[in-house]
Design a protein around this motif. Structure first.
Motif, PDB file in Angstrom:
ATOM      1  N   ALA A 114     -11.584   0.483  -6.541  1.00 13.03           N
ATOM      2  CA  ALA A 114     -10.464   0.723  -7.597  1.00 13.03           C
ATOM      3  C   ALA A 114      -9.422  -0.284  -7.355  1.00 13.03           C
ATOM      4  O   ALA A 114      -8.826  -0.411  -8.411  1.00 13.03           O
ATOM      5  CB  ALA A 114      -9.814   2.135  -7.280  1.00 13.03           C
ATOM      6  N   LEU A 115      -8.882  -1.058  -6.302  1.00 14.11           N
ATOM      7  CA  LEU A 115      -7.965  -1.854  -6.171  1.00 14.11           C
ATOM      8  C   LEU A 115      -8.509  -3.300  -6.388  1.00 14.11           C
ATOM      9  O   LEU A 115      -7.661  -4.148  -6.211  1.00 14.11           O
ATOM     10  CB  LEU A 115      -7.401  -1.718  -4.792  1.00 14.11           C
ATOM     11  N   LEU A 116      -9.674  -3.397  -6.803  1.00 11.84           N
ATOM     12  CA  LEU A 116     -10.232  -4.806  -7.166  1.00 11.84           C
ATOM     13  C   LEU A 116      -9.447  -5.742  -8.121  1.00 11.84           C
ATOM     14  O   LEU A 116      -8.946  -6.916  -7.801  1.00 11.84           O
ATOM     15  CB  LEU A 116     -11.564  -4.823  -7.669  1.00 11.84           C
ATOM     16  N   VAL A 128     -17.499   3.321 -11.564  1.00 17.54           N
ATOM     17  CA  VAL A 128     -18.129   2.903 -10.063  1.00 17.54           C
ATOM     18  C   VAL A 128     -17.341   3.450  -9.045  1.00 17.54           C
ATOM     19  O   VAL A 128     -17.762   3.865  -8.073  1.00 17.54           O
ATOM     20  CB  VAL A 128     -18.097   1.173 -10.031  1.00 17.54           C
ATOM     21  N   SER A 129     -16.012   3.560  -9.159  1.00 22.65           N
ATOM     22  CA  SER A 129     -14.968   3.908  -8.188  1.00 22.65           C
ATOM     23  C   SER A 129     -15.319   5.715  -7.916  1.00 22.65           C
ATOM     24  O   SER A 129     -15.628   6.153  -6.699  1.00 22.65           O
ATOM     25  CB  SER A 129     -13.726   3.864  -8.548  1.00 22.65           C
ATOM     26  N   LEU A 130     -15.384   6.425  -8.979  1.00 22.54           N
ATOM     27  CA  LEU A 130     -15.824   7.840  -8.784  1.00 22.54           C
ATOM     28  C   LEU A 130     -17.095   7.976  -8.361  1.00 22.54           C
ATOM     29  O   LEU A 130     -17.260   9.045  -7.385  1.00 22.54           O
ATOM     30  CB  LEU A 130     -15.659   8.151 -10.196  1.00 22.54           C
ATOM     31  N   PHE A 168      -5.971   5.457  -3.878  1.00 21.11           N
ATOM     32  CA  PHE A 168      -7.174   5.566  -4.863  1.00 21.11           C
ATOM     33  C   PHE A 168      -6.963   6.642  -6.165  1.00 21.11           C
ATOM     34  O   PHE A 168      -7.044   6.040  -7.285  1.00 21.11           O
ATOM     35  CB  PHE A 168      -8.452   6.374  -4.269  1.00 21.11           C
ATOM     36  N   TRP A 169      -6.176   7.551  -6.200  1.00 21.33           N
ATOM     37  CA  TRP A 169      -5.932   8.270  -7.341  1.00 21.33           C
ATOM     38  C   TRP A 169      -4.649   7.682  -8.121  1.00 21.33           C
ATOM     39  O   TRP A 169      -4.971   7.637  -9.297  1.00 21.33           O
ATOM     40  CB  TRP A 169      -5.465   9.677  -6.729  1.00 21.33           C
ATOM     41  N   LEU A 170      -4.092   6.994  -7.444  1.00 24.63           N
ATOM     42  CA  LEU A 170      -2.931   6.012  -8.250  1.00 24.63           C
ATOM     43  C   LEU A 170      -3.698   4.872  -8.880  1.00 24.63           C
ATOM     44  O   LEU A 170      -3.332   4.596 -10.242  1.00 24.63           O
ATOM     45  CB  LEU A 170      -1.804   5.567  -7.212  1.00 24.63           C
ATOM     46  N   SER A 220     -17.912   7.853   0.121  1.00 26.61           N
ATOM     47  CA  SER A 220     -16.842   6.731   0.888  1.00 26.61           C
ATOM     48  C   SER A 220     -15.789   6.735   0.289  1.00 26.61           C
ATOM     49  O   SER A 220     -15.545   6.045  -0.657  1.00 26.61           O
ATOM     50  CB  SER A 220     -17.915   5.559   0.798  1.00 26.61           C
ATOM     51  N   ASP A 221     -14.738   7.115   0.832  1.00 28.13           N
ATOM     52  CA  ASP A 221     -13.350   7.194   0.384  1.00 28.13           C
ATOM     53  C   ASP A 221     -12.854   5.540   0.315  1.00 28.13           C
ATOM     54  O   ASP A 221     -12.329   5.025  -0.456  1.00 28.13           O
ATOM     55  CB  ASP A 221     -12.209   7.881   1.145  1.00 28.13           C
ATOM     56  N   ARG A 222     -13.223   4.813   1.629  1.00 32.98           N
ATOM     57  CA  ARG A 222     -12.503   3.377   1.642  1.00 32.98           C
ATOM     58  C   ARG A 222     -13.235   2.464   0.771  1.00 32.98           C
ATOM     59  O   ARG A 222     -12.562   1.861   0.096  1.00 32.98           O
ATOM     60  CB  ARG A 222     -12.846   2.902   3.100  1.00 32.98           C
ATOM     61  N   SER A 223     -14.675   2.446   0.344  1.00 35.35           N
ATOM     62  CA  SER A 223     -15.047   1.852  -0.446  1.00 35.35           C
ATOM     63  C   SER A 223     -14.600   1.892  -1.845  1.00 35.35           C
ATOM     64  O   SER A 223     -14.439   1.133  -2.638  1.00 35.35           O
ATOM     65  CB  SER A 223     -16.682   1.743  -0.303  1.00 35.35           C
ATOM     66  N   ALA A 224     -14.642   3.167  -2.330  1.00 32.32           N
ATOM     67  CA  ALA A 224     -13.931   3.620  -3.452  1.00 32.32           C
ATOM     68  C   ALA A 224     -12.681   3.043  -3.733  1.00 32.32           C
ATOM     69  O   ALA A 224     -12.245   2.616  -4.964  1.00 32.32           O
ATOM     70  CB  ALA A 224     -13.782   5.122  -3.538  1.00 32.32           C
ATOM     71  N   THR A 225     -11.771   3.105  -2.942  1.00 35.16           N
ATOM     72  CA  THR A 225     -10.279   2.493  -2.936  1.00 35.16           C
ATOM     73  C   THR A 225     -10.312   1.038  -2.896  1.00 35.16           C
ATOM     74  O   THR A 225      -9.577   0.403  -3.961  1.00 35.16           O
ATOM     75  CB  THR A 225      -9.380   2.939  -1.651  1.00 35.16           C
TER      76      THR A 225
END
Length: 99
Positions: free
Chosen positions: A73-75, A55-57, A5-7, A65-70
């Motif tokens: 972010a990876l979209l 939106v990710s943050l 996520f942070w990457l 929700s870590d999984r949804s945020a990741t």
């Protein structure tokens, strides 16, 4: 998941910084030679990358929700892979060598 996520956020932030710098250079340039297409080429990526980061943050910290945020972010990476597969399949089908 946190490192991924942070990457992704760091890469999107770097892309956003690049386009903000390009916009700043356009504003400082002589406006007689700057065409509206140049602004569109800069402001649309700024808008998209800003929305992705926000939106990710928001999903990560507001909805917890870590999984949804990741995933959000990876979209861009997910869309790139999907379009690459579509291009490969289309090239194979267009050449007629798919059987």
């Amino acid at each position: 998941m946190k490192i991924i996520f942070w990457l992704a956020i760091a890469l999107e932030s770097a892309g956003l910084a690049y386009f903000v710098r390009k916009a700043w250079l356009l504003f400082r340039a002589d406006q007689r030679y700057v065409y509206p297409e140049y602004y569109r080429q800069v402001f649309y990526p700024i808008l998209v990358l800003s929305l992705l980061i926000i939106v990710s943050l928001a999903i990560k910290y507001y909805f917890q929700s870590d999984r949804s945020a990741t995933f959000v972010a990876l979209l861009p990476l997910i869309m790139l892979v999907i379009f690459l597969i579509v291009v490969i399949v289309t090239a194979i089908l267009a050449a007629g060598k798919w059987h």
